[in-house]
Design a protein around this motif. Structure first.
Motif, PDB file in Angstrom:
ATOM      1  N   ASP A 122     -36.898  86.155  15.623  1.00 29.26           N
ATOM      2  CA  ASP A 122     -36.603  85.245  14.539  1.00 29.26           C
ATOM      3  C   ASP A 122     -37.815  84.963  13.860  1.00 29.26           C
ATOM      4  OD1 ASP A 122     -35.734  83.520  12.881  1.00 29.26           O
ATOM      5  OD2 ASP A 122     -34.538  82.326  14.085  1.00 29.26           O
ATOM      6  N   ASP A 123     -38.595  86.107  13.018  1.00 29.45           N
ATOM      7  CA  ASP A 123     -39.854  85.842  12.484  1.00 29.45           C
ATOM      8  C   ASP A 123     -39.516  85.312  11.272  1.00 29.45           C
ATOM      9  OD1 ASP A 123     -41.300  86.994  14.623  1.00 29.45           O
ATOM     10  OD2 ASP A 123     -40.836  88.840  13.841  1.00 29.45           O
ATOM     11  N   MET A 124     -40.465  84.537  10.617  1.00 29.46           N
ATOM     12  CA  MET A 124     -40.461  83.675   9.398  1.00 29.46           C
ATOM     13  C   MET A 124     -41.511  84.098   8.750  1.00 29.46           C
ATOM     14  SD  MET A 124     -37.346  82.454   9.332  1.00 29.46           S
ATOM     15  CE  MET A 124     -37.795  81.464   7.677  1.00 29.46           C
ATOM     16  N   PRO A 125     -41.592  83.974   7.300  1.00 24.17           N
ATOM     17  CA  PRO A 125     -42.988  83.933   6.647  1.00 24.17           C
ATOM     18  C   PRO A 125     -43.830  82.708   7.018  1.00 24.17           C
ATOM     19  CG  PRO A 125     -40.974  84.287   5.231  1.00 24.17           C
ATOM     20  CD  PRO A 125     -40.633  84.041   6.450  1.00 24.17           C
ATOM     21  N   ALA A 126     -45.064  82.782   6.774  1.00 25.26           N
ATOM     22  CA  ALA A 126     -45.970  81.853   7.223  1.00 25.26           C
ATOM     23  C   ALA A 126     -45.571  80.280   6.602  1.00 25.26           C
ATOM     24  CB  ALA A 126     -47.630  82.106   6.744  1.00 25.26           C
ATOM     25  N   GLY A 127     -45.754  79.408   7.413  1.00 25.52           N
ATOM     26  CA  GLY A 127     -45.281  78.073   6.660  1.00 25.52           C
ATOM     27  C   GLY A 127     -44.069  77.761   6.593  1.00 25.52           C
ATOM     28  N   GLN A 128     -43.007  78.685   6.929  1.00 28.81           N
ATOM     29  CA  GLN A 128     -41.444  78.529   7.000  1.00 28.81           C
ATOM     30  C   GLN A 128     -40.816  78.235   8.308  1.00 28.81           C
ATOM     31  OE1 GLN A 128     -39.342  80.805   4.197  1.00 28.81           O
ATOM     32  NE2 GLN A 128     -41.037  81.223   3.009  1.00 28.81           N
ATOM     33  N   ARG A 129     -39.768  77.696   8.384  1.00 25.98           N
ATOM     34  CA  ARG A 129     -39.178  77.562   9.966  1.00 25.98           C
ATOM     35  C   ARG A 129     -37.465  77.843   9.890  1.00 25.98           C
ATOM     36  NH1 ARG A 129     -40.119  72.181  12.805  1.00 25.98           N
ATOM     37  NH2 ARG A 129     -40.185  73.647  14.448  1.00 25.98           N
ATOM     38  N   ASP A 130     -37.067  78.003  10.673  1.00 27.23           N
ATOM     39  CA  ASP A 130     -35.580  78.494  10.875  1.00 27.23           C
ATOM     40  C   ASP A 130     -34.745  77.622  12.005  1.00 27.23           C
ATOM     41  OD1 ASP A 130     -32.978  79.582  10.616  1.00 27.23           O
ATOM     42  OD2 ASP A 130     -33.505  81.497  11.469  1.00 27.23           O
ATOM     43  N   PRO A 131     -34.598  76.432  11.743  1.00 26.02           N
ATOM     44  CA  PRO A 131     -34.156  75.543  12.628  1.00 26.02           C
ATOM     45  C   PRO A 131     -32.806  75.880  13.331  1.00 26.02           C
ATOM     46  CG  PRO A 131     -34.193  74.418  10.735  1.00 26.02           C
ATOM     47  CD  PRO A 131     -35.117  75.798  10.791  1.00 26.02           C
ATOM     48  N   THR A 132     -32.025  76.522  12.437  1.00 26.17           N
ATOM     49  CA  THR A 132     -30.474  76.777  12.652  1.00 26.17           C
ATOM     50  C   THR A 132     -30.667  78.179  13.264  1.00 26.17           C
ATOM     51  OG1 THR A 132     -30.000  77.804  10.634  1.00 26.17           O
ATOM     52  CG2 THR A 132     -29.966  75.524  11.148  1.00 26.17           C
ATOM     53  N   LEU A 133     -31.830  78.800  13.439  1.00 27.19           N
ATOM     54  CA  LEU A 133     -31.780  80.347  13.736  1.00 27.19           C
ATOM     55  C   LEU A 133     -30.910  81.202  13.170  1.00 27.19           C
ATOM     56  CD1 LEU A 133     -31.806  79.970  17.731  1.00 27.19           C
ATOM     57  CD2 LEU A 133     -33.714  79.941  16.403  1.00 27.19           C
ATOM     58  N   ALA A 134     -30.807  81.085  11.861  1.00 34.01           N
ATOM     59  CA  ALA A 134     -29.943  81.843  10.923  1.00 34.01           C
ATOM     60  C   ALA A 134     -30.516  83.290  10.684  1.00 34.01           C
ATOM     61  CB  ALA A 134     -29.878  81.175   9.476  1.00 34.01           C
ATOM     62  N   ARG A 135     -31.827  83.371  10.966  1.00 40.20           N
ATOM     63  CA  ARG A 135     -32.545  84.839  10.852  1.00 40.20           C
ATOM     64  C   ARG A 135     -32.263  85.454  12.346  1.00 40.20           C
ATOM     65  NH1 ARG A 135     -36.234  84.935   6.360  1.00 40.20           N
ATOM     66  NH2 ARG A 135     -36.921  86.830   7.502  1.00 40.20           N
ATOM     67  N   PHE A 136     -31.848  84.997  13.466  1.00 41.35           N
ATOM     68  CA  PHE A 136     -32.037  85.622  14.732  1.00 41.35           C
ATOM     69  C   PHE A 136     -31.320  87.020  14.920  1.00 41.35           C
ATOM     70  CE2 PHE A 136     -30.700  86.647  18.830  1.00 41.35           C
ATOM     71  CZ  PHE A 136     -31.611  86.184  19.738  1.00 41.35           C
ATOM     72  N   SER A 137     -31.997  87.947  15.497  1.00 43.94           N
ATOM     73  CA  SER A 137     -31.415  89.229  15.553  1.00 43.94           C
ATOM     74  C   SER A 137     -32.234  90.150  16.708  1.00 43.94           C
ATOM     75  CB  SER A 137     -31.477  89.909  14.562  1.00 43.94           C
ATOM     76  OG  SER A 137     -31.257  91.134  14.526  1.00 43.94           O
ATOM     77  N   ILE A 138     -31.611  90.837  17.297  1.00 51.28           N
ATOM     78  CA  ILE A 138     -32.285  91.649  18.398  1.00 51.28           C
ATOM     79  C   ILE A 138     -32.357  92.912  17.796  1.00 51.28           C
ATOM     80  CG2 ILE A 138     -31.426  90.380  20.488  1.00 51.28           C
ATOM     81  CD1 ILE A 138     -29.492  92.367  20.958  1.00 51.28           C
ATOM     82  N   ALA A 139     -32.450  93.150  16.482  1.00 51.16           N
ATOM     83  CA  ALA A 139     -32.655  94.466  15.791  1.00 51.16           C
ATOM     84  C   ALA A 139     -33.580  95.113  16.276  1.00 51.16           C
ATOM     85  CB  ALA A 139     -32.457  94.095  14.502  1.00 51.16           C
ATOM     86  N   PRO A 140     -34.950  94.247  16.477  1.00 46.70           N
ATOM     87  CA  PRO A 140     -36.131  94.941  16.864  1.00 46.70           C
ATOM     88  C   PRO A 140     -35.911  95.863  18.334  1.00 46.70           C
ATOM     89  CG  PRO A 140     -36.593  92.853  16.060  1.00 46.70           C
ATOM     90  CD  PRO A 140     -35.303  92.778  16.204  1.00 46.70           C
ATOM     91  N   ASN A 141     -34.985  95.676  19.049  1.00 51.84           N
ATOM     92  CA  ASN A 141     -34.745  96.147  20.312  1.00 51.84           C
ATOM     93  C   ASN A 141     -33.630  97.368  20.244  1.00 51.84           C
ATOM     94  OD1 ASN A 141     -35.420  93.570  22.776  1.00 51.84           O
ATOM     95  ND2 ASN A 141     -36.611  94.622  21.599  1.00 51.84           N
TER      96      ASN A 141
END
Length: 465
Positions: A122-141
């Motif tokens: 769940d990587d985010m641009p610097a200074g941004q957060r994702d408290p709901t994990l909306a961007r979560f993905s195991i795509a890198p694996n």
């Protein structure tokens, strides 16, 4: 393919059982690596002096989970780069019934130093957060790690999988980076949900996790790859107040192992296990080899006899040159030392690396995998760690019980009783000269002249004798 198959064929010949197996068989690896899990003949009771190893099956200790190595990003990339036929043959050799029979592996939750990039799920641009994990993905694996572990499970459905993070996503940490920093106080709850999402995603992909640790090496903060210091009292707070309850709510059966670091600080897992809230979610402790003495495992087991012990990381590398040093250390401290000190499972670090000890980004630049894969030539070289693992993984089945043996002078050893009743002894000669050993189970005695620096695995078949 001609370059790969002869070594595989030799291994299969070692593992192939005759139609009527003899009552006792043995395999030896010598200090120079000229013999590598080679069948050797045994003698009956010795006629002269011998060091006796008395095996007492009635005295039982821990039940074994298995032996193996980590499927890191580096390992999975190299394995997936092999042509399909070679990849299938190698995976059968590592995880199959006629190969090493590896039954335990470890994944990294996001990047380690053996990853081409430093990523989380769940990587985010610097200074941004994702408290709901909306961007979560195991795509890198999905391109490398996931298909590798799926193939391993297809070959060995009993494979036990665990996972460890090197760092939370950077936005959860002070410093907003996966390198350095600490977990923010306001990120404990979302980090617990991050674990749940990871475990659920892998389970949906057919890879259930038996165990998880919350931080790889929590008393070390690397300067050039993901990591994080996490004090014992704060780890206890996270497990007891956040992750343990989150796993319960999600009805996940994954078990949390504490520590996942070296033998030199047993007081750290003891502190966590003394926390009554955290301790009820923690069935065991995981250990690494890079500091201290293996006896620390027994110390913590004695203080908390209801908790399991696992050994979860040790790498071979340039700091252990040569067969006599490297192979001897692996056999004495890990295969024998760790299991005699209550380990239910033993894991080495990278399953595979390339000839330059990579691919990696930061961290160790002279590590060695269990196998070395040349991605240009497609060749596979089996390293000394392969044979150290094989001295137990090939013969000790899941569900085997460690049984009692005396510690003979100059001959460290360990023994197991398999579920089918067969008995396995691993012995190593750490002295400067050959030693005649006599191994005894009940009235059955075999003897062997064990060369200096050599290891021998002896298997007593349950159906005879």
């Amino acid at each position: 393919m001609r370059r790969v198959l002869p070594a595989m064929a030799a291994l299969l010949a070692i593992g192939a059982a005759p139609a009527t197996p003899p009552a006792v068989r043995a395999w030896q690896t010598d200090a120079e690596g000229r013999q590598r899990l080679a069948p050797v003949a045994l003698r009956g009771a010795p006629t002269g002096e011998a060091i006796t190893i008395a095996i007492r099956p009635e005295r039982r200790y821990q039940t074994m989970v298995g032996f193996g190595a980590s499927i890191t990003d580096a390992s999975a990339i190299l394995i997936q780069q092999l042509p399909a036929a070679r990849r299938a043959a190698l995976m059968r050799e590592l995880f199959g019934r006629d190969g090493l029979r590896l039954g335990f592996t470890r994944l990294t939750i996001g990047a380690s130093d053996f990853s081409p990039t430093h990523y989380s799920f769940d990587d985010m641009p610097a200074g941004q957060r994702d408290p709901t994990l909306a961007r979560f993905s195991i795509a890198p694996n999905r391109a490398t790690v996931l298909p590798t572990v799926q193939q391993a499970l297809a070959i060995n459905p009993r494979l036990v999988v665990m996972a460890s993070p090197w760092s939370p996503p950077g936005w959860m940490k002070s410093g907003d980076s996966m390198i350095g920093g600490t977990l923010r106080n306001d990120a404990y709850a979302v980090y617990a949900r991050y674990f749940v999402r990871y475990l659920q995603a892998y389970a949906q992909a057919g890879v259930p996790m038996r165990y998880v640790t919350i931080q790889n090496e929590p008393d070390f903060s690397p300067k050039d790859y993901p990591g994080m210091r996490w004090p014992a009292k704060d780890r206890a707070r996270f497990v007891g107040g956040y992750l343990g309850p989150a796993l319960e709510r999600a009805r996940l059966s994954t078990r949390i192992l504490e520590w996942d670091h070296n033998w030199d600080q047993p007081e750290q897992p003891e502190t966590v296990l003394n926390d009554p809230v955290a301790s009820r979610y923690i069935p065991g402790v995981a250990w690494h080899c890079y500091g201290g003495d293996v006896a620390a495992q027994a110390r913590v087991h004695a203080a908390f006899p209801g908790k399991d012990t696992f050994f979860t990381e040790c790498s071979g590398g340039g700091w252990r040159p040569g067969w006599k040093t490297g192979f001897g250390d692996m056999v004495q401290n890990l295969m024998i030392g760790s299991t005699r000190n209550w380990a239910r499972g033993v894991l080495l670090w990278n399953l595979a690396l390339d000839p330059r000890g990579g691919p990696h980004k930061g961290g160790c630049d002279n590590c060695r995998g269990v196998v070395t894969i040349d991605p240009v030539k497609g060749e596979v070289r089996r390293e000394l760690e392969y044979y150290a693992l094989g001295h137990l993984s090939r013969f000790v089945a899941p569900g085997a019980t460690r049984i009692d043996t005396g510690m003979a002078a100059d001959i460290p050893n360990v023994a197991f009783r398999n579920p089918d009743g067969s008995i396995v002894l691993l012995a190593y000669n750490r002295s400067d000269g050959a030693k005649r050993i006599a191994a005894r189970v009940d009235t059955r005695i075999v003897s062997h002249l064990l060369p200096s620096g050599a290891a021998i695995s002896i298997l007593w078949n349950a159906s005879r004798g």
